[in-house]
Scaffold this active site. Structure first.
Site, PDB file in Angstrom:
ATOM      1  N   LYS A 209      16.882  28.761  84.009  1.00 43.85           N
ATOM      2  CA  LYS A 209      15.844  28.264  83.092  1.00 43.85           C
ATOM      3  C   LYS A 209      16.013  26.754  82.947  1.00 43.85           C
ATOM      4  O   LYS A 209      17.145  26.259  82.838  1.00 43.85           O
ATOM      5  CB  LYS A 209      15.981  28.965  81.734  1.00 43.85           C
TER       6      LYS A 209
ATOM      7  N   SER B 108       9.959  32.684  75.858  1.00 43.44           N
ATOM      8  CA  SER B 108       9.755  31.443  76.589  1.00 43.44           C
ATOM      9  C   SER B 108      10.376  31.462  77.996  1.00 43.44           C
ATOM     10  O   SER B 108      10.004  30.658  78.830  1.00 43.44           O
ATOM     11  CB  SER B 108      10.365  30.277  75.805  1.00 43.44           C
TER      12      SER B 108
ATOM     13  N   SER C 153      13.094  35.118  73.378  1.00 43.26           N
ATOM     14  CA  SER C 153      12.706  34.463  74.625  1.00 43.26           C
ATOM     15  C   SER C 153      13.296  35.043  75.902  1.00 43.26           C
ATOM     16  O   SER C 153      12.830  34.728  76.988  1.00 43.26           O
ATOM     17  CB  SER C 153      13.029  32.972  74.557  1.00 43.26           C
TER      18      SER C 153
END
Lengths: 486, 476
Positions: free
Chosen positions: A86, A161, A185
């Site tokens: 990420k 997210s 997330s």
């Protein structure tokens, strides 16, 4: 044999051991798949192909050597395994953008502790993946660069997210990935993309090098195709870190030992508040069916109440936004990152850099967070939220005095259409209704697939445990996963 | 109307730990810009602070040395504001649970009276970086070498009533911090600086008047000048029927004037909240007691020793012990020359004077205690007179030489040869018969005149005792 890109990390390792393929072939297969499919999925922000291929060559020579010496089993579990990261984790010499214009060209001068650990264990970073800007969002649509699409149905959001991390794994662009979870997330996109995602106990994994959104809630975690991979990846990144004062100093565990196909006698609690209004019928039914399944495998099931979770969402947005408003102050155009061209004095630099550099949702949360910490409002909002936080923790503690784990849906709905909720932040926030209480309490929860809706979209359930009970969560998740294979 | 001045001080002292408060970078002063930095103290995304335990130890030491209570449970908080020298856009400080509370000590004033000044709290925090104006480009540059250097902020009660009291308080506080070795307290380098809160109220009124805060004063002289300026300024406002505005002010020692920086209306709202990246600080009784037992001799104790054992006047003992460097100088020089009384007298006059004139710290005197002791020895042995001694002292500073060397080079050795002196005395007496008459008529001043005339002829080098004795023989 299965297509390489469909393999899990433990299958890839088997392949290396059996000389079915080389690390170079594996890495190249993934890049080939990225070339072919990521134009549609749009998971990656940055690719590190050159470095990855160099690492692959080195890994191959070490694997050959180990195989020749009969020492292959001594190599770390993720040796030569590709991974997607990420884009809010610092990676030395590689762009770390947080999917924000303000860090669009920021090349990190250091490695996050998780990255350092993965590198030491020979994992190979394929690239950095998309996310909601600064991890603020539930659909991956808040990226400053592009929207990531759900590989299961490209018209749908992947969740957020950590949408890029989930889409990369679900779309066979990477076998495993790292996400971060502040209010859901990891679990939300894992659920919407049909993969396994763990939000570990706060403090289990070092946050050093994870660009902070809400420091007291943020936690890095593994996102994988199956439960076994999840435990393997958690093994690689969990552990005490002197660089993070909030990192727990507890004994290192081997989570793969918890992969036991047995839930007999295990007590499962079903929190009523997580099955009420606003939940999609198919989601509710799938989770209830999964609970029934576990019951049939010998688990004891009962209900419990977590009444304080009804106010978890406002509590979360006060605490998270307050911390974010402070954490994001450093993006001021002075030392690194985007700086406005439009300024005549210092105040202009601050104002215009931040106005131009941050996206709408980030600005919304900074404004909200600044407001709740302001003189005269602190007691009414921040202080009160901290009190509710204590109450939520207590109610979870009470529940865990009766039950080993709690089971609940992850997202009230399956993946929605891209663009469907972007203009309605409140509706978007509601998607996190079932995930935020877990971050507030600091406890672990794993999201695993438990069915599909009528359109074939994945449904996830979360297994929630008390602090540092990841082993129990893996055991339940593993047993359920096995029961679905039969 | 008569006004009473009310002064409270916030003193910032840089702690002399080897490394910064939240990372492993060196705290050394100087260094090329931005070379004592890392991702943590430059506020890189994702970097986290880890508290340096020495900082807690030093702050607790300071607390115990000023008689404060130590909080067993304390925490750190974020103070949010934007400024280019503050890389995270927040300072990590302590808001409602500081490490130390409720201390204080007595100060001694010039008239010999003592007064207790209370200390509200001591907390730990990190220093900011430095902004450097770049004359080449006309821009401003940021140097983060100092960012993250540990500070303690010592907040006093509003107990002071004059510039003298404020200076005495800072002097004493500086001495204590030096004694316990937690800060080098070099005011010129900014490692000790004071913010002065000042207000006036009509004598007899209980409520405080509106105060102003003057920031970052880094010399005793500046504190004194600033306070007197501000008293006068506020007085003029009040006397003309105006109202003092609550504001933050800057003092310019060069021009001798203060300026308003910002008023309270546009003051920052710092949005303090508990620092989520750091755990609360919990201290055990054992930890605190251990520090307490190992505190070094404090100025109060030294002062008592000087008064009792060395028979120094209380005022002198107070001044000398107010600075550890000065007191250490005193002890070393006294030991070397065996005449503490003389060393003390020189300190109270010439040494304090030259330190003030040149704005230097006592640890940076232009001569060592040993060299100074040689000067005392020259005087005590009669090799030079006290008057010549003063000259040698000045030369010692300007020429950076041993006093023996100066005396030798300039031929300043005292003339104690009686026959040589007698020759001069005979001549002077013969030339001034009226003085003899005057003396015998009871005018004692005549003796002084004769001695002076002899000394003049001997270019100041004559042994005064011998001159006196020989003249007295004529006068009998």
């Amino acid at each position: 044999m299965k297509n390489i890109t469909k393999l899990t990390s433990h299958e890839i390792r088997e392949g290396y051991k059996n000389k079915d393929f080389t690390v170079k072939e594996v890495v190249e297969s993934f890049y080939k798949n990225i070339d072919e499919k990521d134009g549609d999925i749009k998971a990656f922000i940055t690719l590190c192909k050159e470095d990855a291929l160099k690492c692959a060559e080195i890994a191959d020579s070490k694997i050959s050597e180990a195989l020749a010496n009969g020492t292959f089993d001594e190599l770390p579990a993720l040796f030569g395994v590709p991974i997607a990261i990420k884009d809010n984790m610092n990676t030395y010499g590689v762009k770390t953008t947080c999917a924000s214009k303000i860090l669009e060209n920021f090349i990190s001068p250091y490695d996050a502790t998780v990255i350092k650990n993965l590198k030491e264990q020979g994992a190979i970073m394929l690239g950095k993946v998309n996310m909601d800007e600064f991890a603020m969002g539930s659909s991956c649509e808040n990226s400053a660069f592009f929207v990531t699409h759900n590989p299961v149905d490209l018209t749908k959001v992947p969740g957020g997210s950590s949408g890029g991390s989930a889409a990369a794994v679900a779309g066979d662009l990477a076998p495993i990935s790292l996400g971060s979870d502040t209010g859901g997330s990891i679990r939300m996109p894992a659920s919407l993309c049909g993969i396994v995602g763990m939000k570990p106990t706060y403090g289990l994994i070092s946050r050093y090098g994870l660009v902070a959104y809400a420091s007291s809630l943020d936690q890095i975690g593994p996102m994988t195709k199956d439960v076994e991979d999840n435990a393997i990846l958690l093994n690689a990144i969990a552990g005490h870190d002197e660089m993070d004062s909030t990192s727990a100093n507890i004994e290192k565990k081997d989570y793969t030992k918890a992969l036991i196909n047995d839930v007999k006698g295990l007590k499962i609690g079903v929190p009523e508040e997580f099955f009420g209004e606003g939940i999609q019928k198919e989601v509710k039914e799938a989770v209830e069916k999964a609970i029934e399944k576990l019951k049939s495998l010998g688990a004891e099931v009962g209900t419990c109440s977590l009444a304080a979770c009804k106010v978890a969402l406002p509590t979360y947005y006060i605490i998270a936004d307050a911390e974010a408003s402070s954490n994001l102050g450093r993006f001021d155009g002075i030392r690194y990152g985007y700086r406005t061209k439009n300024f005549e004095n210092l105040k202009d630099i601050y104002k215009n850099t931040r106005s131009e550099g941050f996206g709408k949702e980030v600005k919304r949360r900074i404004i909200l967070g600044t407001y709740v910490l302001s003189a005269g409002y602190y007691d009414a909002y921040y202080k009160k939220a901290q009190k509710v936080r204590t109450l939520i923790k207590k109610q979870f503690d009470d529940a865990f005095s009766k039950y080993d784990v709690l089971i609940a849906p992850v997202s009230p709905t399956t993946a929605w259409n891209i663009g469907e909720k972007v203009n309605n932040p409140l509706e978007m926030y509601l998607a996190d209704l079932f995930t935020v209480p877990i971050n507030i309490a600091g406890i672990p929860a794993i999201s695993i697939p438990c069915g599909k809706d009528n359109n074939g979209l994945p449904i996830g359930m979360q297994i929630i445990g008390k602090h540092f009970s990841e082993e129990t969560l893996y055991r339940v998740a593993y047993t359920f996963e096995k029961s679905r294979e039969v | 109307m008569e006004y009473e001045v009310v002064i409270g001080l916030e003193v910032h002292a840089e702690l002399s730990t080897k490394t910064k408060i939240y990372c492993g970078c060196t705290t050394e002063f100087g260094g090329d810009p931005n070379t004592h930095c890392c991702p943590i103290c430059t506020g890189m995304p994702g970097a986290l602070p880890v508290l340096n335990e020495k900082v807690v130890e030093y702050a607790v030491k300071a607390g115990l040395a000023v008689g404060a209570q130590i909080n067993r449970n304390s925490k750190q908080d974020r103070k949010n504001y934007f400024y280019p020298d503050t890389p995270r856009a927040y300072q990590i400080s302590q808001f409602d649970l500081p490490l130390c509370i409720n201390g204080g000590f007595d100060i001694t004033l010039k008239d010999g009276t003592t007064k207790r000044i209370g200390i509200t709290r001591i907390h730990i925090e990190d220093d900011a970086g430095k902004l450097v104006h770049d004359t080449y480009t006309g821009g401003t540059l940021v140097d983060l070498n100092r960012a993250g250097v540990p500070l303690i902020e010592i907040v006093s009660e509003p107990d002071m009533r004059s510039a003298e009291e404020a200076v005495a308080y800072v002097e004493k506080l500086k001495g204590i911090l030096e004694y316990i070795g937690v800060s080098d307290c070099k005011m010129q380098e900014g490692s000790l600086r004071a913010d002065v809160n000042l207000s006036l109220r009509p004598v007899g009124q209980k409520e405080f008047g509106t105060r102003t805060e003057s920031k970052n004063l880094n010399s005793f002289r500046a504190i004194e000048h600033m306070i007197n300026f501000e008293i006068q300024r506020q007085k003029e406002i009040l006397e003309s029927g105006g109202k003092v505005i609550q504001e933050t002010r800057r003092w310019d020692e060069a021009t001798g004037e203060g300026y308003a920086m910002r008023s309270k209306e546009d003051a920052d709202d710092y949005r303090y909240f508990p620092e989520p990246d750091l755990m609360p600080i919990k201290l055990s009784d054992d930890y605190i007691n251990n520090i307490k037992e190992n505190l070094p001799e404090l100025p109060e104790r030294r002062k008592a020793r000087y008064i009792e054992e060395l028979k120094l006047p209380e005022y002198d003992a107070g001044i000398i012990t107010s600075s550890k460097a000065l007191s250490d100088f005193f002890e070393e020089a006294s030991k070397e020359c065996g005449n503490p009384k003389a060393v003390s007298n020189w300190i109270m006059t010439d040494i304090i004077r030259i330190a003030r004139e040149n704005d230097i710290d006592y640890s940076d005197l232009p001569f060592s205690a040993k060299r100074f002791a040689s000067l005392i020895k020259l005087i005590d042995s009669g090799s030079i007179s006290n008057t010549i001694g003063k000259k040698v002292f000045e030369d010692m500073i300007s020429e950076n030489k041993e006093p023996e060397e100066i005396v030798k080079e300039k031929g300043l050795l005292q003339i104690s040869d009686e026959s040589a002196i007698k020759e001069v005395v005979d001549r002077v007496v013969a030339a001034n018969p009226q003085s003899i008459v005057d003396y015998k008529a009871g005018k004692d001043r005549a003796l002084g005149f004769l001695v002076g005339q002899c000394m003049k002829e001997l270019k100041g080098k004559g042994n005064p005792q011998i001159i006196n004795r020989l003249i007295m023989e004529y006068l009998k």
